[in-house]
Structure formats: structure tokens, C-alpha cells
Design an enzyme around this catalytic site. Structure first.
Site, PDB file in Angstrom:
ATOM      1  N   HIS A 167      96.931  63.634  73.658  1.00 14.21           N
ATOM      2  CA  HIS A 167      97.198  64.622  72.615  1.00 14.21           C
ATOM      3  C   HIS A 167      98.503  64.264  71.920  1.00 14.21           C
ATOM      4  O   HIS A 167      99.345  63.564  72.465  1.00 14.21           O
ATOM      5  CB  HIS A 167      97.261  66.053  73.166  1.00 14.21           C
ATOM      6  CG  HIS A 167      98.246  66.261  74.265  1.00 14.21           C
ATOM      7  ND1 HIS A 167      98.078  65.790  75.553  1.00 14.21           N
ATOM      8  CD2 HIS A 167      99.432  66.909  74.273  1.00 14.21           C
ATOM      9  CE1 HIS A 167      99.104  66.138  76.299  1.00 14.21           C
ATOM     10  NE2 HIS A 167      99.956  66.816  75.546  1.00 14.21           N
ATOM     11  N   HIS A 177     101.697  66.035  69.860  1.00 13.61           N
ATOM     12  CA  HIS A 177     102.429  67.247  69.488  1.00 13.61           C
ATOM     13  C   HIS A 177     102.993  67.064  68.091  1.00 13.61           C
ATOM     14  O   HIS A 177     103.620  66.035  67.813  1.00 13.61           O
ATOM     15  CB  HIS A 177     103.623  67.483  70.429  1.00 13.61           C
ATOM     16  CG  HIS A 177     103.270  67.799  71.825  1.00 13.61           C
ATOM     17  ND1 HIS A 177     103.183  69.092  72.282  1.00 13.61           N
ATOM     18  CD2 HIS A 177     102.998  66.997  72.875  1.00 13.61           C
ATOM     19  CE1 HIS A 177     102.878  69.073  73.564  1.00 13.61           C
ATOM     20  NE2 HIS A 177     102.759  67.811  73.950  1.00 13.61           N
TER      21      HIS A 177
END
Length: 136
Positions: free
Chosen positions: A100, A102
């Protein structure tokens, strides 16, 4: 999808989230534990533990999407900057082992604690690192 992966469940829509963008390969959501107002996560729908597992084409798409979402955040939130952070492995701060990215909007005097203390690149370190890390 990995059975016990919370980000797989969020990306698949099994766990509710505040969705900002979605296509066949990604879902972008607001982080439920934001570092700043507008902190979002880019999640691939397929499970990859980290960047080393992701196919290069998908990795490229993830960062193109990060650029688009960063522009949207700057326009919509009027933030003063954006951190784009992607951690790999526990020693680097990864806590959920599903790739992922951010996106953390930054505001002057926001007190978000991202950073490190700078060191010094010695001549011997430079020579060793060039020898070990250079791609030829």
C-alpha cells in the site's frame, strides 16, 4: 485475495471504507488512523505483501495513481505538500503486509513526524555502496 488480510478485505469491499477512487486494480481509501487531514491509502485489489512481489507494470500504475491523488489532495484540501510513503518489511515500518501507498497531506506546522537524522556518506561507504548497488 488472502483470507486473513484486512487490506484484501477492504479492497474487495468486504469491510466498509471511505472510498475516494476505484478501478479494476485499485481502491483508494481514507486512512482510519490518519497522520493528517486527508491521509489516504492506495491499495491494489490483488494481494502482494510488498513492492518486491508486485509486477512492475502494476507498481508503475500505483505510483501514477499516487500522483493523481496527490494533485487532487492539493487542489481540494489546499495542503502545503504531500508525503508519498511506501514501507517494505517490518524494519522499515510496514505493519500490514499488503502493499500500500500512504498519501499524507502536509500542512505548515502540522507536527506530523516523518523524517530521519542525516548522516555522512564517507568515501569508503560510497565506494562500497556503488560497487554493491549500481545496476549495470
Amino acid at each position: 485475495m488472502t483470507e486473513n488480510c484486512i487490506f484484501c478485505k477492504i479492497a474487495a469491499g468486504e469491510i466498509p471504507s471511505a472510498v475516494l477512487y476505484e478501478d479494476e486494480e485499485f481502491r483508494v481509501i481514507l486512512d482510519v488512523g490518519p497522520a493528517s487531514k486527508g491521509h489516504m491509502l492506495i491499495l491494489p485489489k490483488a494481494h502482494y505483501a510488498d513492492i518486491m512481489e508486485m509486477p512492475e507494470e502494476l507498481t508503475a500504475k500505483a505510483f501514477v495513481l499516487a500522483k493523481k491523488m496527490a494533485r487532487k489532495a492539493e487542489e481540494a484540501l489546499g495542503c502545503d505538500g504531500i508525503n508519498i510513503v511506501q514501507n517494505n518489511h517490518e524494519a522499515a515500518g510496514q505493519t500490514v503486509f499488503h502493499f500500500h501507498i500512504h498519501l499524507i497531506p502536509r500542512y505548515k506546522k502540522d507536527k506530523v513526524g516523518l523524517g530521519w537524522r542525516t548522516g555522512t556518506l564517507t568515501d569508503s561507504d560510497r565506494e562500497e555502496l556503488v560497487r554493491k548497488l549500481a545496476i549495470k
